[in-house]
Design a protein around this motif. Structure first.
Motif, PDB file in Angstrom:
ATOM      1  N   GLU A  39       0.843  -1.197   0.000  1.00 10.02           N
ATOM      2  CA  GLU A  39       0.000   0.000   0.000  1.00 10.02           C
ATOM      3  C   GLU A  39       0.873   1.241   0.000  1.00 10.02           C
ATOM      4  OE1 GLU A  39      -3.466   2.178   2.744  1.00 10.02           O
ATOM      5  OE2 GLU A  39      -2.679   0.197   3.284  1.00 10.02           O
ATOM      6  N   ILE A  40       0.507   2.214  -0.825  1.00 10.16           N
ATOM      7  CA  ILE A  40       1.246   3.472  -0.919  1.00 10.16           C
ATOM      8  C   ILE A  40       0.235   4.613  -0.848  1.00 10.16           C
ATOM      9  CG2 ILE A  40       2.757   4.909  -2.344  1.00 10.16           C
ATOM     10  CD1 ILE A  40       3.797   2.368  -3.627  1.00 10.16           C
ATOM     11  N   ARG A  41       0.531   5.582   0.015  1.00  6.24           N
ATOM     12  CA  ARG A  41      -0.362   6.718   0.170  1.00  6.24           C
ATOM     13  C   ARG A  41       0.437   8.015   0.134  1.00  6.24           C
ATOM     14  NH1 ARG A  41      -3.404   9.157   5.416  1.00  6.24           N
ATOM     15  NH2 ARG A  41      -4.570  10.759   4.303  1.00  6.24           N
ATOM     16  N   PRO A  42       0.374   8.750  -0.994  1.00  8.74           N
ATOM     17  CA  PRO A  42       1.036  10.066  -1.026  1.00  8.74           C
ATOM     18  C   PRO A  42       0.138  11.132  -0.402  1.00  8.74           C
ATOM     19  CG  PRO A  42       0.162   9.508  -3.178  1.00  8.74           C
ATOM     20  CD  PRO A  42      -0.140   8.328  -2.303  1.00  8.74           C
ATOM     21  N   PHE A  43       0.724  11.947   0.469  1.00  7.62           N
ATOM     22  CA  PHE A  43      -0.017  13.027   1.113  1.00  7.62           C
ATOM     23  C   PHE A  43      -0.067  14.235   0.177  1.00  7.62           C
ATOM     24  CE2 PHE A  43       0.457  10.306   4.562  1.00  7.62           C
ATOM     25  CZ  PHE A  43      -0.220  10.765   5.682  1.00  7.62           C
ATOM     26  N   THR A  44      -1.224  14.879   0.134  1.00 13.51           N
ATOM     27  CA  THR A  44      -1.347  16.097  -0.660  1.00 13.51           C
ATOM     28  C   THR A  44      -0.675  17.263   0.062  1.00 13.51           C
ATOM     29  OG1 THR A  44      -3.484  16.659   0.325  1.00 13.51           O
ATOM     30  CG2 THR A  44      -3.511  15.230  -1.629  1.00 13.51           C
ATOM     31  N   LYS A  45      -0.694  18.415  -0.598  1.00 12.54           N
ATOM     32  CA  LYS A  45      -0.080  19.604  -0.003  1.00 12.54           C
ATOM     33  C   LYS A  45      -0.829  20.019   1.259  1.00 12.54           C
ATOM     34  CE  LYS A  45       1.041  24.415  -1.046  1.00 12.54           C
ATOM     35  NZ  LYS A  45       1.009  25.487  -2.091  1.00 12.54           N
ATOM     36  N   ASP A  46      -2.160  19.976   1.218  1.00 16.11           N
ATOM     37  CA  ASP A  46      -2.943  20.354   2.397  1.00 16.11           C
ATOM     38  C   ASP A  46      -2.742  19.360   3.539  1.00 16.11           C
ATOM     39  OD1 ASP A  46      -3.897  22.524   1.012  1.00 16.11           O
ATOM     40  OD2 ASP A  46      -5.701  21.468   0.309  1.00 16.11           O
ATOM     41  N   GLU A  47      -2.673  18.076   3.219  1.00 17.73           N
ATOM     42  CA  GLU A  47      -2.460  17.066   4.251  1.00 17.73           C
ATOM     43  C   GLU A  47      -1.079  17.203   4.871  1.00 17.73           C
ATOM     44  OE1 GLU A  47      -5.307  13.420   2.628  1.00 17.73           O
ATOM     45  OE2 GLU A  47      -3.208  13.538   2.026  1.00 17.73           O
ATOM     46  N   SER A  48      -0.078  17.517   4.055  1.00 14.13           N
ATOM     47  CA  SER A  48       1.261  17.731   4.598  1.00 14.13           C
ATOM     48  C   SER A  48       1.295  18.961   5.500  1.00 14.13           C
ATOM     49  CB  SER A  48       2.273  17.891   3.456  1.00 14.13           C
ATOM     50  OG  SER A  48       2.304  16.724   2.653  1.00 14.13           O
ATOM     51  N   ALA A  49       0.522  19.991   5.158  1.00 15.89           N
ATOM     52  CA  ALA A  49       0.473  21.185   5.989  1.00 15.89           C
ATOM     53  C   ALA A  49      -0.213  20.895   7.323  1.00 15.89           C
ATOM     54  CB  ALA A  49      -0.246  22.305   5.239  1.00 15.89           C
ATOM     55  N   LYS A  50      -1.245  20.016   7.298  1.00 19.22           N
ATOM     56  CA  LYS A  50      -1.932  19.690   8.548  1.00 19.22           C
ATOM     57  C   LYS A  50      -1.023  18.943   9.519  1.00 19.22           C
ATOM     58  CE  LYS A  50      -6.663  19.620   6.785  1.00 19.22           C
ATOM     59  NZ  LYS A  50      -7.866  18.778   6.536  1.00 19.22           N
ATOM     60  N   LEU A  51      -0.040  18.223   8.997  1.00 22.92           N
ATOM     61  CA  LEU A  51       0.888  17.536   9.885  1.00 22.92           C
ATOM     62  C   LEU A  51       1.703  18.505  10.727  1.00 22.92           C
ATOM     63  CD1 LEU A  51       2.218  14.729   7.475  1.00 22.92           C
ATOM     64  CD2 LEU A  51       0.517  14.507   9.288  1.00 22.92           C
TER      65      LEU A  51
END
Length: 323
Positions: free
Chosen positions: A109-121
């Motif tokens: 399984e591979i899940r790339p984070f979007t720009k908004d998801e990376s910002a939420k981290l």
């Protein structure tokens, strides 16, 4: 008729009217009083020691189980960071790294984070509502590894670097080592506390045994005079202290088991709160497995056996002094 008969009257043979006392009635009264203040105090001490030992053991089991779950979850994931680089499109590099990861065997399984998801981290550290357009925020790709698969990390790093020179692979080895160190330190601390509890129990039982022997010294001397051996006398005291140890172990261990049994319900009251979330993150659901309760029950019996063993050693040493 003798003078004794003149004063007290003639002697009368009662025959069958003589009160018949059963042979076992002489053994109904124990050598060591069962309901003494010292006995109750010893039961309380053993109960407290057993409770502390059970709480320590249960907490160690909870932390060990949670750490095992953490390690299995962390070891089954790999994180890839794609950093912004001058002259390169980070979205294209993220897509290229994702395709390179899909070609790697052992990754399910591979899940790339979007720009908004990376910002939420970053919100726990930088807060919300902050514009991150001017900051070099990397993109995160999380890959899940098939359990039991020995992944070739060197080949994976070469493949990821070929897709994007600014990408890096993190297999979380440092976190796993820290978890193992924390778990090992917790187990060592738990063993140390258990050792202190056992030592305190032995000392308490030794003093209680000497006190009981001193209080019943005349009885012990009479038993010696009529021919009773040390083993016979010691067995009477040993049964007494074994019973007290079992009582204290059942009370202390039972209270600890009830506390762990209700802990899951109590933790549910604080679910959703920062304190509750921290406890869940640290100790899971705060409930022991059935094997954990068996360990606590065996520990209570062990403390009772230690109580009997300590009293036996003290008994024979005290009997030598009496002789």
């Amino acid at each position: 008729m003798s003078r004794t008969d003149d004063q007290h009257g003639p002697l009368v043979d009662l025959g069958r009217e003589r009160p018949q006392v059963p042979a076992r009635a002489r053994n109904l009264s124990p050598i060591v009083p069962r309901a003494s203040i010292a006995g109750r105090a010893l039961v309380a001490v053993v109960a407290i020691m057993t409770f502390l030992a059970s709480i320590t053991t249960g907490t160690v089991l909870l932390i060990s189980a949670s750490a095992s779950e953490w390690q299995s979850e962390v070891a089954s994931e790999i994180t890839i960071q794609v950093r912004p680089a001058p002259g390169r499109d980070i979205d294209r590099d993220t897509a290229a790294v994702t395709e390179a990861m899909r070609a790697q065997s052992g990754i399910i399984e591979i899940r790339p984070f979007t720009k908004d998801e990376s910002a939420k981290l970053l919100e726990p550290w930088l807060g919300s509502g902050l514009s991150l357009d001017d900051l070099p925020v990397p993109r995160v790709i999380v890959a899940r590894v098939q359990p039991g698969t020995a992944l070739d990390l060197a080949a994976l790093r070469r493949r990821v670097s070929a897709a994007s020179p600014s990408a890096s692979v993190d297999d979380h080895r440092a976190w796993i080592e820290r978890m193992r160190s924390m778990t090992g330190a917790t187990v060592i601390a738990g063993i140390g506390i258990l050792a202190l509890v056992i030592v305190a129990t032995i000392i308490s039982v030794s003093f209680a045994t000497r006190g009981a022997m001193a209080a019943n010294r005349p009885i012990v001397e009479v038993l010696h005079f009529v021919g009773a051996g040390d083993r016979y006398i010691a067995n009477r005291f040993l049964r007494h202290f074994l019973r007290l140890g079992l009582q204290g172990g059942v009370i202390g261990g039972g209270i600890a088991m009830l506390m762990f049994g209700f802990s899951e319900s109590i933790a549910g009251w604080f679910s959703g709160t920062p304190v509750g979330d921290q406890f869940v993150a640290l100790l899971g659901t705060f409930s022991l497995r059935p094997s954990g309760y068996l360990v606590l029950a065996a520990q209570a019996v062990l403390i009772a056996a230690i109580t009997a063993w300590a009293s036996r050693r003290t008994l024979f040493a005290t009997l030598d002094d009496i002789e």
